[in-house]
Scaffold this active site. Structure first.
Site, PDB file in Angstrom:
ATOM      1  N   ASP A   1       0.548  -1.155   0.271  1.00  0.00           N
ATOM      2  CA  ASP A   1      -0.036   0.092  -0.518  1.00  0.00           C
ATOM      3  C   ASP A   1       1.103   1.187  -0.055  1.00  0.00           C
ATOM      4  O   ASP A   1       1.966   1.300   0.073  1.00  0.00           O
ATOM      5  CB  ASP A   1      -1.441  -0.035   1.311  1.00  0.00           C
ATOM      6  CG  ASP A   1      -0.085  -0.215   2.414  1.00  0.00           C
ATOM      7  OD1 ASP A   1       1.187   0.524   2.717  1.00  0.00           O
ATOM      8  OD2 ASP A   1      -0.743   0.302   3.595  1.00  0.00           O
TER       9      ASP A   1
ATOM     10  N   HIS B   1       5.251 -31.081  11.474  1.00  0.00           N
ATOM     11  CA  HIS B   1       4.804 -29.797  10.612  1.00  0.00           C
ATOM     12  C   HIS B   1       3.864 -30.007   9.318  1.00  0.00           C
ATOM     13  O   HIS B   1       2.584 -29.609   9.660  1.00  0.00           O
ATOM     14  CB  HIS B   1       5.902 -28.779  10.198  1.00  0.00           C
ATOM     15  CG  HIS B   1       7.145 -28.539  11.151  1.00  0.00           C
ATOM     16  ND1 HIS B   1       6.878 -28.500  12.551  1.00  0.00           N
ATOM     17  CD2 HIS B   1       8.672 -28.725  10.836  1.00  0.00           C
ATOM     18  CE1 HIS B   1       7.775 -28.466  13.368  1.00  0.00           C
ATOM     19  NE2 HIS B   1       8.608 -28.993  12.677  1.00  0.00           N
TER      20      HIS B   1
ATOM     21  N   THR C   1       2.754  -1.787   8.858  1.00  0.00           N
ATOM     22  CA  THR C   1       3.164  -3.157   9.833  1.00  0.00           C
ATOM     23  C   THR C   1       2.962  -4.161   9.442  1.00  0.00           C
ATOM     24  O   THR C   1       4.208  -5.145   9.932  1.00  0.00           O
ATOM     25  CB  THR C   1       2.245  -2.733  11.253  1.00  0.00           C
ATOM     26  OG1 THR C   1       1.092  -3.401  10.565  1.00  0.00           O
ATOM     27  CG2 THR C   1       1.836  -1.953  11.900  1.00  0.00           C
TER      28      THR C   1
ATOM     29  N   HIS D   1       8.710 -24.333   9.639  1.00  0.00           N
ATOM     30  CA  HIS D   1       6.935 -25.118  10.541  1.00  0.00           C
ATOM     31  C   HIS D   1       6.190 -24.804   9.763  1.00  0.00           C
ATOM     32  O   HIS D   1       5.517 -25.723  10.307  1.00  0.00           O
ATOM     33  CB  HIS D   1       7.534 -24.623  11.854  1.00  0.00           C
ATOM     34  CG  HIS D   1       8.058 -24.573  12.733  1.00  0.00           C
ATOM     35  ND1 HIS D   1       8.505 -24.954  13.809  1.00  0.00           N
ATOM     36  CD2 HIS D   1       9.586 -24.943  12.739  1.00  0.00           C
ATOM     37  CE1 HIS D   1       9.545 -25.008  14.569  1.00  0.00           C
ATOM     38  NE2 HIS D   1      10.309 -25.452  13.703  1.00  0.00           N
TER      39      HIS D   1
ATOM     40  N   CYS E   1       3.122  -3.176   3.697  1.00  0.00           N
ATOM     41  CA  CYS E   1       2.324  -2.486   3.782  1.00  0.00           C
ATOM     42  C   CYS E   1       3.242  -1.537   5.544  1.00  0.00           C
ATOM     43  O   CYS E   1       4.545  -1.595   6.263  1.00  0.00           O
ATOM     44  CB  CYS E   1       1.155  -2.700   4.908  1.00  0.00           C
ATOM     45  SG  CYS E   1       0.366  -3.717   6.275  1.00  0.00           S
TER      46      CYS E   1
END
Ligand code: RB5
Length: 146
Positions: free
Chosen positions: A8, A133, A67, A98, A65
């Site tokens: 963004d 996993h 965060t 994982h 973005c």
């Protein structure tokens, strides 16, 4: 590797730099936008990358973005996507080993460019661990059937 990338406005500058970095490494990079740092809504761009990865047009996706959180939340709404919001190279490796993450969501505002490049290095070079996993990732896929 075929990689789709988008951001963004808050992630735009780092998206430009990271796309160039990935091309320097020899990857085929599809930059899905935006083309300027004008204000946009991150779910629109998360959807573009997530759908590319889910359809197999890209092997991995990269989203940036402010965060990384909104991008990850949005991308994970697309069936088949395992997007991880990552702020350290160690978490990038673990997200692959994982969780078999196929999209990485980065912070353009709180993580510097050098760290994000190291995150991409780890994200692109670490294989899924399989074994114990694999069953857990299968259970994530089964949640999409609920
Ligand atoms: C935009 O201001 C900001 O909300 C966005 O870039 C992102 O951080 C959302 O998770």
């Amino acid at each position: 590797m075929n990689i789709s990338i988008a951001s963004d406005h808050a992630g735009f500058e780092q998206k430009q730099e990271l796309a160039a970095y990935l091309r320097e490494l020899g990857h085929q990079v599809a930059d899905l936008g935006p083309e300027t740092d004008d204000r946009v809504d991150y779910p629109d761009f998360a959807a573009l990358v997530a759908r590319d990865v889910a359809a197999g047009a890209a092997e991995r996706g990269v989203l940036v973005c402010g965060t990384g959180i909104g991008m990850a939340v949005a991308a994970n709404k697309v069936r088949g996507i395992r997007a991880a919001n990552v702020t350290t190279p160690e978490f990038a490796a673990l997200a692959r080993e994982h969780n078999d993450a196929n999209v990485v969501a980065l912070s353009g505002r709180f993580v510097d460019g050098e760290t994000n490049r190291r995150i991409l290095d780890a994200f692109l070079s670490t294989d899924f661990g399989g074994g114990r996993h694999a069953g857990r990732v299968q259970k994530i896929a089964e949640l999409e059937e609920d």
